[in-house]
Design an enzyme around this catalytic site. Sequence first.
Site, PDB file in Angstrom:
ATOM      1  CG  LEU A 132      43.609  42.262  36.440  1.00 44.16           C
ATOM      2  CD1 LEU A 132      43.336  42.989  37.754  1.00 44.16           C
ATOM      3  CD2 LEU A 132      45.081  41.866  36.344  1.00 44.16           C
ATOM      4  CG  HIS A 133      37.879  44.275  34.486  1.00 41.58           C
ATOM      5  ND1 HIS A 133      37.511  43.253  35.351  1.00 41.58           N
ATOM      6  CD2 HIS A 133      37.011  45.287  34.720  1.00 41.58           C
ATOM      7  CE1 HIS A 133      36.471  43.633  36.071  1.00 41.58           C
ATOM      8  NE2 HIS A 133      36.150  44.864  35.704  1.00 41.58           N
ATOM      9  CD  GLN A 134      44.656  50.037  34.416  1.00 39.38           C
ATOM     10  OE1 GLN A 134      45.102  49.824  35.520  1.00 39.38           O
ATOM     11  NE2 GLN A 134      45.396  50.502  33.417  1.00 39.38           N
TER      12      GLN A 134
END
Length: 175
Positions: A132-134
Amino acid sequence: MMGGEADGFERLWTPHRMAYVSHSSDRPEYQGEHECPLCQKIGGDDRESLVVHRGEHNYVVLNLYPYNPGHLMVCPYRHIGWYTDATDAERNEMGDLTQQAMRVLARVSGTKGFNIGMNQGAVGGAGISEHLHQHVVPRWTGDSNFLPIIAKTKALPELLDDTWQRLSDAWTKEG
């Protein structure tokens, strides 16, 4: 108009990108933390890994292939692929660090806008769907041009190491 009503949009046809849409076999799949490039940054040297800031549950890193100078990603330390798998603490800190990233980027680079978001899953466009990464992408008036379309080239006016230095220094002052 054949095939539908005119909607006022111009179209830029890019059939060469169909390989990404049709599950290209060129995309690596990272089998766990030992192969994941975002997990490998966790234990590395901050400058070498381009890590700008470390929080309790997440870290902030420069994108190795930035859309614009200062393109950051907020990543949990845990190797999870879905936003729905994040704990409340991971999710809340991700939001806090995103806000802080926006403040730092605005102060350091004078950005006037941002694109913020996550791509979930390989079919959702995530380059590293297993972690996950924003994205926090600074935007300026006129920052888009024709080079990526016709020359497969991105014009970035600053080296990643220089961007890292400016942002990590500013983040320290942000406190």
